[in-house]
Design a protein around this motif. Sequence first.
Motif, PDB file in Angstrom:
ATOM      1  N   ALA A   9       0.832  -1.208   0.000  1.00 51.93           N
ATOM      2  CA  ALA A   9       0.000   0.000   0.000  1.00 51.93           C
ATOM      3  C   ALA A   9       0.867   1.258   0.000  1.00 51.93           C
ATOM      4  O   ALA A   9       0.564   2.239  -0.696  1.00 51.93           O
ATOM      5  CB  ALA A   9      -0.922  -0.003   1.222  1.00 51.93           C
ATOM      6  N   ILE A  13       2.124   1.925  -3.435  1.00 55.55           N
ATOM      7  CA  ILE A  13       1.090   2.564  -4.251  1.00 55.55           C
ATOM      8  C   ILE A  13       1.000   4.048  -3.913  1.00 55.55           C
ATOM      9  O   ILE A  13       0.878   4.900  -4.799  1.00 55.55           O
ATOM     10  CB  ILE A  13      -0.269   1.871  -4.030  1.00 55.55           C
ATOM     11  CG1 ILE A  13      -0.225   0.434  -4.556  1.00 55.55           C
ATOM     12  CG2 ILE A  13      -1.399   2.652  -4.706  1.00 55.55           C
ATOM     13  CD1 ILE A  13      -1.441  -0.400  -4.177  1.00 55.55           C
ATOM     14  N   GLU A  39      -0.803   8.083  -7.628  1.00 54.77           N
ATOM     15  CA  GLU A  39      -1.964   7.806  -8.472  1.00 54.77           C
ATOM     16  C   GLU A  39      -3.265   7.985  -7.682  1.00 54.77           C
ATOM     17  O   GLU A  39      -3.274   8.098  -6.461  1.00 54.77           O
ATOM     18  CB  GLU A  39      -1.882   6.374  -9.027  1.00 54.77           C
ATOM     19  CG  GLU A  39      -0.720   6.148  -9.976  1.00 54.77           C
ATOM     20  CD  GLU A  39      -0.845   6.961 -11.248  1.00 54.77           C
ATOM     21  OE1 GLU A  39      -1.988   7.077 -11.755  1.00 54.77           O
ATOM     22  OE2 GLU A  39       0.160   7.485 -11.724  1.00 54.77           O
ATOM     23  N   SER A  40      -4.374   7.989  -8.401  1.00 59.81           N
ATOM     24  CA  SER A  40      -5.672   8.240  -7.780  1.00 59.81           C
ATOM     25  C   SER A  40      -6.044   7.172  -6.750  1.00 59.81           C
ATOM     26  O   SER A  40      -6.816   7.434  -5.829  1.00 59.81           O
ATOM     27  CB  SER A  40      -6.771   8.320  -8.851  1.00 59.81           C
ATOM     28  OG  SER A  40      -6.828   7.111  -9.598  1.00 59.81           O
ATOM     29  N   ALA A  41      -5.483   5.958  -6.903  1.00 58.92           N
ATOM     30  CA  ALA A  41      -5.802   4.878  -5.965  1.00 58.92           C
ATOM     31  C   ALA A  41      -5.113   5.050  -4.625  1.00 58.92           C
ATOM     32  O   ALA A  41      -5.465   4.379  -3.647  1.00 58.92           O
ATOM     33  CB  ALA A  41      -5.397   3.530  -6.564  1.00 58.92           C
ATOM     34  N   VAL A  69      -6.388   3.652  -0.739  1.00 54.98           N
ATOM     35  CA  VAL A  69      -5.545   2.550  -0.260  1.00 54.98           C
ATOM     36  C   VAL A  69      -5.008   2.860   1.133  1.00 54.98           C
ATOM     37  O   VAL A  69      -5.004   2.005   2.028  1.00 54.98           O
ATOM     38  CB  VAL A  69      -4.391   2.294  -1.262  1.00 54.98           C
ATOM     39  CG1 VAL A  69      -3.229   1.584  -0.595  1.00 54.98           C
ATOM     40  CG2 VAL A  69      -4.902   1.471  -2.434  1.00 54.98           C
ATOM     41  N   TYR A 102      -7.505  -6.591  -1.733  1.00 53.96           N
ATOM     42  CA  TYR A 102      -7.782  -5.247  -2.256  1.00 53.96           C
ATOM     43  C   TYR A 102      -6.483  -4.542  -2.650  1.00 53.96           C
ATOM     44  O   TYR A 102      -6.413  -3.878  -3.699  1.00 53.96           O
ATOM     45  CB  TYR A 102      -8.529  -4.448  -1.192  1.00 53.96           C
ATOM     46  CG  TYR A 102      -8.595  -2.958  -1.460  1.00 53.96           C
ATOM     47  CD1 TYR A 102      -9.273  -2.445  -2.562  1.00 53.96           C
ATOM     48  CD2 TYR A 102      -7.962  -2.063  -0.597  1.00 53.96           C
ATOM     49  CE1 TYR A 102      -9.333  -1.074  -2.802  1.00 53.96           C
ATOM     50  CE2 TYR A 102      -8.017  -0.694  -0.827  1.00 53.96           C
ATOM     51  CZ  TYR A 102      -8.694  -0.209  -1.927  1.00 53.96           C
ATOM     52  OH  TYR A 102      -8.738   1.142  -2.152  1.00 53.96           O
ATOM     53  N   ILE A 103      -5.451  -4.685  -1.840  1.00 54.40           N
ATOM     54  CA  ILE A 103      -4.169  -4.035  -2.138  1.00 54.40           C
ATOM     55  C   ILE A 103      -3.553  -4.641  -3.404  1.00 54.40           C
ATOM     56  O   ILE A 103      -3.033  -3.916  -4.268  1.00 54.40           O
ATOM     57  CB  ILE A 103      -3.199  -4.159  -0.951  1.00 54.40           C
ATOM     58  CG1 ILE A 103      -3.764  -3.435   0.279  1.00 54.40           C
ATOM     59  CG2 ILE A 103      -1.824  -3.611  -1.315  1.00 54.40           C
ATOM     60  CD1 ILE A 103      -4.020  -1.959   0.070  1.00 54.40           C
ATOM     61  N   GLU A 110      -5.133  -6.045  -5.905  1.00 56.11           N
ATOM     62  CA  GLU A 110      -5.911  -5.566  -7.061  1.00 56.11           C
ATOM     63  C   GLU A 110      -5.568  -4.114  -7.381  1.00 56.11           C
ATOM     64  O   GLU A 110      -5.454  -3.741  -8.555  1.00 56.11           O
ATOM     65  CB  GLU A 110      -7.408  -5.710  -6.758  1.00 56.11           C
ATOM     66  CG  GLU A 110      -7.869  -7.165  -6.670  1.00 56.11           C
ATOM     67  CD  GLU A 110      -9.273  -7.297  -6.119  1.00 56.11           C
ATOM     68  OE1 GLU A 110      -9.837  -6.255  -5.697  1.00 56.11           O
ATOM     69  OE2 GLU A 110      -9.801  -8.428  -6.087  1.00 56.11           O
ATOM     70  N   SER A 111      -5.383  -3.302  -6.350  1.00 57.06           N
ATOM     71  CA  SER A 111      -5.019  -1.900  -6.566  1.00 57.06           C
ATOM     72  C   SER A 111      -3.638  -1.788  -7.180  1.00 57.06           C
ATOM     73  O   SER A 111      -3.400  -0.936  -8.056  1.00 57.06           O
ATOM     74  CB  SER A 111      -5.060  -1.135  -5.234  1.00 57.06           C
ATOM     75  OG  SER A 111      -6.366  -1.148  -4.684  1.00 57.06           O
ATOM     76  N   ARG A 137      -3.589  -2.303 -10.899  1.00 57.47           N
ATOM     77  CA  ARG A 137      -4.145  -1.192 -11.668  1.00 57.47           C
ATOM     78  C   ARG A 137      -3.265   0.055 -11.618  1.00 57.47           C
ATOM     79  O   ARG A 137      -3.573   1.051 -12.267  1.00 57.47           O
ATOM     80  CB  ARG A 137      -5.530  -0.826 -11.132  1.00 57.47           C
ATOM     81  CG  ARG A 137      -6.571  -1.927 -11.296  1.00 57.47           C
ATOM     82  CD  ARG A 137      -7.964  -1.374 -11.047  1.00 57.47           C
ATOM     83  NE  ARG A 137      -8.098  -0.860  -9.697  1.00 57.47           N
ATOM     84  CZ  ARG A 137      -8.564  -1.577  -8.662  1.00 57.47           C
ATOM     85  NH1 ARG A 137      -8.899  -2.860  -8.856  1.00 57.47           N
ATOM     86  NH2 ARG A 137      -8.672  -1.040  -7.464  1.00 57.47           N
ATOM     87  N   THR A 138      -2.176  -0.016 -10.837  1.00 58.63           N
ATOM     88  CA  THR A 138      -1.310   1.155 -10.656  1.00 58.63           C
ATOM     89  C   THR A 138      -0.102   1.063 -11.570  1.00 58.63           C
ATOM     90  O   THR A 138       0.609   0.047 -11.552  1.00 58.63           O
ATOM     91  CB  THR A 138      -0.834   1.258  -9.196  1.00 58.63           C
ATOM     92  OG1 THR A 138      -1.974   1.336  -8.334  1.00 58.63           O
ATOM     93  CG2 THR A 138       0.039   2.495  -8.987  1.00 58.63           C
TER      94      THR A 138
END
Length: 302
Positions: free
Chosen positions: A199, A202, A207-209, A213, A271-272, A274-275, A278-279
């Motif tokens: 996290a 990320i 980024e927007s995520a 996160v 969730y992390i 998957e994020s 996408r990053t």
Amino acid sequence: MPSPEVVPRLIRQIYQVRPDLKLPEAAIHAVLFEVRRALPRDNPGRERLPFYWYTHGPYSEIVRSSIEDLERRGILREETKAGKTLLVLDARPAAVGCVCEDELWRIVREIDPLEAFINRIYRDHAPYEFMPRYRVDFIASLEGYIASRPEGTLDQGSFCGIDCLEDALYACEAVLVEEPLFEGFNDEFTAYVSGAGKAFDIARTGESAAYPVIRATCAVARDVWCVFADGVRILSRGHDDYYDGRLERWEQEYRKAFSALAPKVRAYNRYIRESARRTPHGEPDERTTRILSSLIEGYLPG
């Protein structure tokens, strides 16, 4: 058995010192914990204030029932401010003395700022090093980091805050409580640390995520702490002898809370991951490069 009048008298004395005080209940527990510590070991007042360590620090069921009594008598009342419940003086009580008046006056005069007062109690008196490192150095710092940034934004260009948070979390992992009761908890904590590390990576991308996160990382951190607090009071270093009769019930509550923690940690890590997929991944930042270089140098022959 603690005297039913001693603790209400002490609480009233707090508000005699500073009638303008508006305190969360946890602060009253903390003040009286410090009062008890200031008493000589042979002072009977120590036995009248039994404590155990819980979610918000030292906690006493005697203090809780005394607060309820003072509310029923119209001496204290609850007031909500910014979503927090505070205890305020509702009717000026008659002056009362106490067996530790000088110490109580000193402690009450020194509780500002309140957060620093509570943190100092964790650092100086928590029974395990993990507690101030996780509750103060990591969770409180993470909450402050999020609160200081506008919704949906994190640092851009400088990641000192994230780096410090990550270091604080790794320091927690190094001082986990090595007791049989916490074997399973320690495994879940390590799994959480693994997800939190991703996290933070990320978050460094900007980024927007990143913001959701980090918010999720904070929410799970609090869940982890609540489960730990359910357990630490069971250990002999986590409670006064007065509470020995609670241990069986406390252990049942801890086991139930722990069984709910594992799926939360798994869902968080999923969730992390998957994020992270996408990053976009750019070049390794300076911190990552420095860590990798030191690891490589450690494995290469001189």
